[in-house]
Design a protein around this motif. Structure first.
Motif, short mmCIF file in Angstrom:
data_model
loop_
_atom_site.label_atom_id
_atom_site.label_comp_id
_atom_site.label_asym_id
_atom_site.label_seq_id
_atom_site.Cartn_x
_atom_site.Cartn_y
_atom_site.Cartn_z
N PHE A 94 0.61 -1.38 0.21
CA PHE A 94 -0.03 0.10 -0.39
C PHE A 94 0.88 1.19 -0.18
O PHE A 94 0.39 2.10 -0.99
N VAL A 95 2.19 1.96 0.46
CA VAL A 95 2.90 2.73 0.58
C VAL A 95 3.59 2.66 0.09
O VAL A 95 4.05 3.51 -0.78
N TYR A 96 4.89 1.75 -0.48
CA TYR A 96 6.08 1.30 -1.12
C TYR A 96 6.05 1.21 -2.25
O TYR A 96 5.35 0.08 -2.68
N THR A 97 6.48 1.28 -3.82
CA THR A 97 7.11 0.73 -4.85
C THR A 97 8.15 -0.65 -4.36
O THR A 97 8.61 -0.82 -3.23
N CYS A 122 -4.26 10.78 2.93
CA CYS A 122 -4.42 9.92 2.41
C CYS A 122 -6.11 8.88 2.12
O CYS A 122 -6.65 9.17 2.75
N GLY A 123 -6.66 10.10 1.48
CA GLY A 123 -7.66 9.75 0.76
C GLY A 123 -7.70 10.50 -0.38
O GLY A 123 -7.18 11.42 -0.87
N THR A 172 -3.02 6.71 -2.49
CA THR A 172 -2.26 6.83 -1.14
C THR A 172 -0.70 6.91 -1.24
O THR A 172 -0.31 7.38 -2.53
N PRO A 173 -0.68 6.26 -0.55
CA PRO A 173 1.52 6.97 0.10
C PRO A 173 2.07 5.99 -1.46
O PRO A 173 3.33 6.50 -1.87
N ALA A 187 -2.32 11.20 -8.06
CA ALA A 187 -2.05 12.56 -7.33
C ALA A 187 -0.75 13.16 -8.04
O ALA A 187 -1.06 14.41 -7.51
N ALA A 188 -0.07 12.65 -8.95
CA ALA A 188 -0.02 13.93 -10.48
C ALA A 188 -1.06 15.18 -10.68
O ALA A 188 -1.11 15.74 -10.87
#
Length: 161
Positions: A25-28, A65-66, A70-71, A92-93
């Motif tokens: 969920f957080v990291y690539t 986060c909404g 997402t991170p 996000a972009a």
């Protein structure tokens, strides 16, 4: 210019980092691969710094986060000198474009069991400024935040019981 900051104690994420769903969920995949190339202690510190940076960027974007963000849509990569750089994807972009943020500068600082990240969101009109100066300002702000935390923690530790 928009500013976001996040501070956390390294141990705050220890339990969550043992959960595969949280990491996804957080990291690539690139962030996780780089983290895994370090020793255990450095991996913990690295991932906490990346998490704080993503939280700071989400604050710049004004959402947390909404709203579909997402991170993981915020990639924190290294430039040629190993300084953190932010790459936004997907929603996000789009959010950055909506609010006129054309670039981001981020600094991550560690001190003892704490990590702080500061993010600056630049607008097109801000881009005329010296990017190196913006990075220096972010680094100074992160350092000042850590110094304040250390000072308050020291004062707290010295209180009579």
């Amino acid at each position: 210019m928009r500013i976001g900051i996040d501070v956390l104690a390294l141990g705050e994420l220890d339990r969550l980092h043992t959960r595969p769903w949280f990491r996804r969920f957080v990291y690539t995949a690139d962030e996780l691969a780089l983290a895994e190339s370090f020793g255990e202690g450095r991996t913990r510190e690295f991932l906490a710094g990346r998490f704080a940076a993503k939280e700071a960027v989400l604050k710049v974007l004004g959402t947390g986060c909404g709203s579909g963000l997402t991170p993981r849509q915020i990639r924190v990569v290294r430039d040629g000198r190993s300084a953190p750089q932010v790459r936004l994807t997907g929603p996000a972009a789009r959010r950055a474009a909506e609010i006129g943020v054309s670039g981001l500068t981020v600094s991550i600082a560690h001190k003892g069991e704490y990590v702080v990240a500061v993010a600056l969101g630049h607008r097109h009109e801000d881009r005329a400024d010296d990017p190196a100066a913006a990075g220096d300002a972010v680094t100074r702000l992160a350092g000042a935040a850590l110094e304040e935390i250390a000072k308050r923690e020291s004062a707290y530790d010295q209180r009579p019981e």
